[in-house]
Enzyme design. Structure first.
Site, PDB file in Angstrom:
ATOM      1  CG  ASP A 298      -1.630   1.309   1.474  1.00 52.87           C
ATOM      2  OD1 ASP A 298      -1.639   2.169   0.569  1.00 52.87           O
ATOM      3  OD2 ASP A 298      -2.215   1.479   2.570  1.00 52.87           O
TER       4      ASP A 298
ATOM      5  CE  LYS B 140      -1.432   7.351  -3.324  1.00 48.71           C
ATOM      6  NZ  LYS B 140      -2.048   6.588  -2.202  1.00 48.71           N
TER       7      LYS B 140
ATOM      8  CD  GLU C  61      -4.828   3.726  -2.461  1.00 47.70           C
ATOM      9  OE1 GLU C  61      -5.686   4.506  -1.997  1.00 47.70           O
ATOM     10  OE2 GLU C  61      -3.672   4.098  -2.739  1.00 47.70           O
TER      11      GLU C  61
ATOM     12  CG  ASP D 258      -8.767   4.594   2.216  1.00 47.59           C
ATOM     13  OD1 ASP D 258      -8.311   5.387   3.077  1.00 47.59           O
ATOM     14  OD2 ASP D 258      -8.034   3.861   1.522  1.00 47.59           O
TER      15      ASP D 258
END
Ligand code: ATP
Ligand code: MG
Length: 380
Positions: free
Chosen positions: A7, A68, A173, A202
């Site tokens: 992850d 990211k 994800e 999330d």
């Protein structure tokens, strides 16, 4: 030979492996399960993960964190430009329009691509997993946000290649979380029965993703997925701005004028934010020798934070409502709402879930590790 699930988070990474019929989360060299997504350069050495994060405040210019969203994007991309408002290291446009990260390394200035920086971090994850599992690791599954474009996915695959990892698959994800949920549920409806519909929220460091999933034994169907680039770091930024304004009048100090001070403030407000999740009383903020040898003091409580972050919570509400609409599910058809991601611990988010879905949020899956564990399951 093991296949690991990674992850790759904006704040931290988790690595899991399928082993002996179960899933195991792998600890790093500091015996921690979370490895900060952080790469630092000092002299001739490169520091990664926990060690890199630990030295950030003394090496701001050469500590690369939160990269990211640079992957697969052009420098002029609005998302990149927005990232730059809070980036404490040097980022520039490369001749081809892509993002370059400038650091001092090996006695000279070097410009790395986000793929190269990501590769350094992935190498660290690979090394830690190798020593923990005592076996060579080549294969992995990496999770990506469901909203990642092809360019972003390609950039991450390139990074894996540079790190010497064979990425068998990139999975969303949201899918990973759903897989992890389904794996442990023995009581899912039979294939011919009405499916069990579960919503997953999330809420991480840089984004929120909401998805609705229909489960039957051995089968999962993604009904809808929505997202917004609003994360826990935006809450930190709101809190930091609040105290900045206060300190400017109270102490005639502007924390924005000094990067190191601003980072210290951000670190302190993040701690406060976490305390506020568990505590609704007034909490003190004290930073010694903050700027010009001045000690600063203040306090804040949960309701103040909720007021300051009203706009952020509105965006979160919108994402949840959009997912509900897109899924075409009625409230009665939703079995439960599962929360994952560090920021889903914020009480206001749980309240929003109750308001919108009419259910208390559940935490039957591990909030921090669900995504990596789902990744590991994908290749089990
Ligand atoms: P992303 O999913 O955006 O790539 P990530 O996966 O690295 O990021 P997470 O590890 O899910 O993000 O969450 C990190 C965030 O959760 C941070 O902003 C952190 O401050 C926040 N957080 C962690 N614990 C708590 C808590 N108890 N209360 C509020 N926020 C918390
Ligand atoms: Mg995440």
């Amino acid at each position: 030979m093991s296949v690991i699930g990674i992850d790759f988070g904006n704040e931290s990474c988790y690595v899991a492996v399928a082993k002996a019929g179960g899933i195991e989360t792998i600890a790093n060299d500091y015996s921690l399960r979370a490895t900060p997504s952080c790469v630092a350069f000092t002299g001739n050495t490169r520091t990664l993960g926990v060690a890199a994060k630990n030295q950030q405040v003394t090496n701001l210019r050469n500590t690369v964190c939160g990269f990211k969203h640079f992957l697969g994007r052009k420098f002029k991309d609005p998302v990149v430009q927005n990232e730059l408002q809070s980036t404490l290291y040097r980022v520039e446009e490369r001749p081809d329009g892509s993002v370059g990260i400038r650091v001092d390394y090996m006695g000279e200035e070097q410009v790395f691509t986000p793929e190269q920086i990501t590769a350094m971090l992935l190498t660290k994850l690979k090394v830690d997993a190798t020593s923990e599992l005592k076996t060579q690791i080549y294969d992995c599954v990496i999770t990506v946000p469901s909203y990642f474009t092809n360019a972003e996915r390609k950039a991450l695959l390139d990074a894996a290649g540079i790190a010497g990892l064979n990425c068998l698959r990139l999975i969303n994800e949201t899918t990973a979380t759903a897989l992890n949920y389904g794996f442990y549920k023995q009581d899912l409806p039979e294939p011919e029965e009405k499916s069990r519909n579960v919503v997953f929220v999330d809420f991480g460091h840089s984004a929120i993703q909401v998805s609705a999933c229909a489960f039957n034994k051995g089968k999962l169907k993604m009904l809808a997925a929505t997202s917004d680039l609003v994360g826990g770091r935006d809450v930190d930024m709101m809190l930091a701005e609040h105290f900045r304004k206060e300190f400017m009048t109270k102490y005639k100090l502007d924390p924005r004028s000094n990067k190191k001070s601003f980072l210290r403030l951000l670190t302190e407000v993040e701690k406060l934010k976490k305390q506020m999740s568990a505590n609704s009383t007034k909490l003190p903020l004290n930073i010694e020798c903050f700027m010009n040898d001045v000690d600063v003091q203040s306090s804040i409580q949960r309701v103040d934070m909720e007021e300051l972050c009203k706009n952020l919570f509105q965006r979160i509400e919108d994402v949840m409502k959009r997912c509900l609409r897109d899924s075409k599910l009625t409230l009665d058809e939703i079995h439960s709402v599962e929360i994952v991601g560090g920021s889903s611990r914020i009480p206001a988010v749980k309240h929003l879930i109750e308001q919108i879905f009419g259910k208390t949020s559940s935490t039957t899956i591990n909030q921090d590790e669900a995504v990596s564990r789902g990744g590991a399951l994908q290749c089990a």
